[in-house]
Scaffold this motif. Structure first.
Motif, PDB file in Angstrom:
ATOM      1  N   LYS A   1     -21.658   2.804  -6.320  1.00 43.15           N
ATOM      2  CA  LYS A   1     -21.396   2.386  -7.711  1.00 43.15           C
ATOM      3  C   LYS A   1     -19.969   2.759  -8.110  1.00 43.15           C
ATOM      4  O   LYS A   1     -19.280   1.998  -8.786  1.00 43.15           O
ATOM      5  N   VAL A   2     -19.526   3.951  -7.687  1.00 41.61           N
ATOM      6  CA  VAL A   2     -18.161   4.390  -7.999  1.00 41.61           C
ATOM      7  C   VAL A   2     -17.163   3.385  -7.420  1.00 41.61           C
ATOM      8  O   VAL A   2     -16.207   2.969  -8.075  1.00 41.61           O
ATOM      9  N   GLN A   3     -17.440   2.980  -6.176  1.00 47.27           N
ATOM     10  CA  GLN A   3     -16.539   2.037  -5.514  1.00 47.27           C
ATOM     11  C   GLN A   3     -16.468   0.713  -6.285  1.00 47.27           C
ATOM     12  O   GLN A   3     -15.389   0.149  -6.466  1.00 47.27           O
ATOM     13  N   GLU A   4     -17.625   0.251  -6.767  1.00 46.60           N
ATOM     14  CA  GLU A   4     -17.634  -0.989  -7.567  1.00 46.60           C
ATOM     15  C   GLU A   4     -16.818  -0.812  -8.840  1.00 46.60           C
ATOM     16  O   GLU A   4     -16.095  -1.720  -9.258  1.00 46.60           O
ATOM     17  N   CYS A   5     -16.928   0.361  -9.455  1.00 43.22           N
ATOM     18  CA  CYS A   5     -16.161   0.614 -10.684  1.00 43.22           C
ATOM     19  C   CYS A   5     -14.663   0.652 -10.386  1.00 43.22           C
ATOM     20  O   CYS A   5     -13.858   0.101 -11.148  1.00 43.22           O
ATOM     21  N   PHE A   6     -14.289   1.278  -9.272  1.00 38.80           N
ATOM     22  CA  PHE A   6     -12.875   1.270  -8.872  1.00 38.80           C
ATOM     23  C   PHE A   6     -12.402  -0.177  -8.682  1.00 38.80           C
ATOM     24  O   PHE A   6     -11.285  -0.521  -9.069  1.00 38.80           O
ATOM     25  N   GLN A   7     -13.261  -1.009  -8.071  1.00 34.99           N
ATOM     26  CA  GLN A   7     -12.878  -2.413  -7.835  1.00 34.99           C
ATOM     27  C   GLN A   7     -12.588  -3.116  -9.157  1.00 34.99           C
ATOM     28  O   GLN A   7     -11.646  -3.895  -9.253  1.00 34.99           O
ATOM     29  N   SER A   8     -13.386  -2.833 -10.189  1.00 33.82           N
ATOM     30  CA  SER A   8     -13.112  -3.538 -11.441  1.00 33.82           C
ATOM     31  C   SER A   8     -11.948  -2.916 -12.216  1.00 33.82           C
ATOM     32  O   SER A   8     -11.388  -3.564 -13.100  1.00 33.82           O
ATOM     33  N   LEU A   9     -11.581  -1.695 -11.856  1.00 34.76           N
ATOM     34  CA  LEU A   9     -10.419  -1.067 -12.504  1.00 34.76           C
ATOM     35  C   LEU A   9      -9.109  -1.467 -11.846  1.00 34.76           C
ATOM     36  O   LEU A   9      -8.037  -1.362 -12.445  1.00 34.76           O
ATOM     37  N   LYS A  10      -9.212  -1.887 -10.597  1.00 37.73           N
ATOM     38  CA  LYS A  10      -8.039  -2.124  -9.751  1.00 37.73           C
ATOM     39  C   LYS A  10      -7.053  -3.071 -10.404  1.00 37.73           C
ATOM     40  O   LYS A  10      -7.427  -4.125 -10.900  1.00 37.73           O
ATOM     41  N   GLU A  11      -5.796  -2.678 -10.426  1.00 37.58           N
ATOM     42  CA  GLU A  11      -4.746  -3.523 -10.982  1.00 37.58           C
ATOM     43  C   GLU A  11      -3.984  -4.164  -9.828  1.00 37.58           C
ATOM     44  O   GLU A  11      -3.972  -3.622  -8.720  1.00 37.58           O
ATOM     45  N   PRO A  12      -3.350  -5.336 -10.082  1.00 40.88           N
ATOM     46  CA  PRO A  12      -2.644  -6.035  -8.998  1.00 40.88           C
ATOM     47  C   PRO A  12      -1.589  -5.167  -8.311  1.00 40.88           C
ATOM     48  O   PRO A  12      -1.293  -5.354  -7.134  1.00 40.88           O
ATOM     49  N   SER A  13      -1.041  -4.211  -9.043  1.00 36.12           N
ATOM     50  CA  SER A  13       0.026  -3.373  -8.472  1.00 36.12           C
ATOM     51  C   SER A  13      -0.504  -2.300  -7.514  1.00 36.12           C
ATOM     52  O   SER A  13       0.286  -1.673  -6.806  1.00 36.12           O
ATOM     53  N   TRP A  14      -1.823  -2.078  -7.486  1.00 36.52           N
ATOM     54  CA  TRP A  14      -2.351  -1.025  -6.617  1.00 36.52           C
ATOM     55  C   TRP A  14      -2.113  -1.354  -5.145  1.00 36.52           C
ATOM     56  O   TRP A  14      -2.184  -2.514  -4.743  1.00 36.52           O
ATOM     57  N   ASN A  15      -1.865  -0.325  -4.374  1.00 35.75           N
ATOM     58  CA  ASN A  15      -1.757  -0.480  -2.922  1.00 35.75           C
ATOM     59  C   ASN A  15      -3.106  -0.090  -2.330  1.00 35.75           C
ATOM     60  O   ASN A  15      -3.520   1.065  -2.443  1.00 35.75           O
ATOM     61  N   VAL A  16      -3.777  -1.076  -1.728  1.00 38.98           N
ATOM     62  CA  VAL A  16      -5.086  -0.783  -1.137  1.00 38.98           C
ATOM     63  C   VAL A  16      -4.887  -0.426   0.334  1.00 38.98           C
ATOM     64  O   VAL A  16      -4.276  -1.184   1.091  1.00 38.98           O
ATOM     65  N   ILE A  17      -5.360   0.760   0.704  1.00 41.65           N
ATOM     66  CA  ILE A  17      -5.171   1.268   2.064  1.00 41.65           C
ATOM     67  C   ILE A  17      -6.510   1.222   2.798  1.00 41.65           C
ATOM     68  O   ILE A  17      -7.527   1.649   2.245  1.00 41.65           O
ATOM     69  N   ASP A  18      -6.488   0.722   4.015  1.00 40.95           N
ATOM     70  CA  ASP A  18      -7.713   0.747   4.829  1.00 40.95           C
ATOM     71  C   ASP A  18      -7.908   2.178   5.347  1.00 40.95           C
ATOM     72  O   ASP A  18      -7.297   2.590   6.324  1.00 40.95           O
ATOM     73  N   ALA A  19      -8.790   2.909   4.654  1.00 44.26           N
ATOM     74  CA  ALA A  19      -8.963   4.335   4.953  1.00 44.26           C
ATOM     75  C   ALA A  19      -9.815   4.577   6.196  1.00 44.26           C
ATOM     76  O   ALA A  19     -10.030   5.723   6.591  1.00 44.26           O
ATOM     77  N   GLY A  20     -10.256   3.487   6.829  1.00 44.07           N
ATOM     78  CA  GLY A  20     -10.991   3.628   8.088  1.00 44.07           C
ATOM     79  C   GLY A  20     -10.038   3.715   9.281  1.00 44.07           C
ATOM     80  O   GLY A  20     -10.443   4.048  10.395  1.00 44.07           O
ATOM     81  N   GLU A  21      -8.762   3.435   9.041  1.00 50.75           N
ATOM     82  CA  GLU A  21      -7.727   3.507  10.086  1.00 50.75           C
ATOM     83  C   GLU A  21      -7.472   4.962  10.499  1.00 50.75           C
ATOM     84  O   GLU A  21      -7.929   5.886   9.831  1.00 50.75           O
ATOM     85  N   SER A  22      -6.684   5.174  11.559  1.00 50.54           N
ATOM     86  CA  SER A  22      -6.412   6.544  12.008  1.00 50.54           C
ATOM     87  C   SER A  22      -5.497   7.263  11.005  1.00 50.54           C
ATOM     88  O   SER A  22      -4.727   6.626  10.275  1.00 50.54           O
ATOM     89  N   ILE A  23      -5.589   8.579  11.001  1.00 50.71           N
ATOM     90  CA  ILE A  23      -4.771   9.397  10.091  1.00 50.71           C
ATOM     91  C   ILE A  23      -3.288   9.075  10.279  1.00 50.71           C
ATOM     92  O   ILE A  23      -2.551   8.886   9.308  1.00 50.71           O
ATOM     93  N   ASP A  24      -2.854   8.962  11.544  1.00 46.84           N
ATOM     94  CA  ASP A  24      -1.440   8.691  11.838  1.00 46.84           C
ATOM     95  C   ASP A  24      -0.979   7.345  11.304  1.00 46.84           C
ATOM     96  O   ASP A  24       0.103   7.234  10.719  1.00 46.84           O
ATOM     97  N   ASN A  25      -1.803   6.322  11.546  1.00 46.53           N
ATOM     98  CA  ASN A  25      -1.420   4.984  11.084  1.00 46.53           C
ATOM     99  C   ASN A  25      -1.303   4.925   9.569  1.00 46.53           C
ATOM    100  O   ASN A  25      -0.358   4.351   9.028  1.00 46.53           O
TER     101      ASN A  25
END
Ligand code: NYM
Ligand code: MG
Length: 203
Positions: free
Chosen positions: A156-180
């Protein structure tokens, strides 16, 4: 000397924000750019202690009361935020007002009500949203110790973040490796630093 930048990381619990914030702060300092790692809630203040009691499940508080506490915890640090940034220090902040709105509205409270108490806070120059599969996050270290660390609620938190998200946000794929992730962030944050040097912090 230009001002520092105000960089915020957001996301669900165990999305890697704290790790990336630490790496980023070390990197910027190694380049000679004065940078501090901040977090909200800032548990060291009197208000932060009350929040900590609630988050660690020691104390109960009304949902709206704790929401206002989280907001007050930001407001009490606004003078210091402004002072640091004006003096050229970059702040890398692990959670901010978006967490406040996402976590309380995920409980079913009206989003506008949730936003109200944070209106007028300094606006971040950049927001990085660490996007992670909630089930993947739930197997990361000591998940489940604190209040809210339950997959159904995190969804539910994730859904709320999705509706708060502004076009300027940088969305990072947090499933990637720490280094990447770190490499991507370094490049992006350096751009933010250069861009905001001669602009004013907004609300
Ligand atoms: N949290 C954090 C809120 O509910 N409202 C807020 O305004 C903020 C800043 O605190 N589960 C919640 C989200 C987290 C919890 O933060 C503790 P952290 O960054 O996981 O230690
Ligand atoms: Mg957490």
């Amino acid at each position: 000397m230009g001002r520092g930048a105000f960089v915020v990381f957001e996301g669900c619990d165990k999305s890697g924000k704290s790790t990336q914030c630490r790496l980023l702060v070390d990197y910027l300092n190694s380049l000679g750019k004065k940078t501090e790692l901040w977090r909200f809630p800032e548990r060291s203040t009197a208000i932060g202690q009350i929040i900590n009691g609630y988050i660690t499940k020691k104390d109960e508080l009304h949902d709206k009361a704790v929401h206002l506490m989280f907001s007050a915890n930001r407001w009490e640090l606004v003078p210091l935020i402004k002072e640091k940034i004006a003096s050229g220090v970059t702040l890398v902040v692990d959670r901010y007002a978006y967490s406040g709105v996402a976590f309380t509205s995920a409980k079913g409270y009206d989003m506008l009500w949730c936003k109200n108490c944070d209106i007028g806070l300094p606006r971040p120059d950049a927001v990085y949203y660490m996007n992670i599969d909630v089930e993947d996050a739930s197997v990361r270290g000591d998940y489940g110790c604190e209040r809210y660390e339950v997959s159904d609620f995190q969804k539910k938190v994730q859904e709320c973040f999705q509706s708060l998200k502004e076009p300027s946000w940088n969305v990072i794929d947090a499933g990637e490796s720490i280094d990447n992730i770190h490499k991507i962030l370094c490049e992006s944050v350096l751009k933010t630093l250069a861009e905001c040097e001669n602009t004013l912090l907004s609300e």
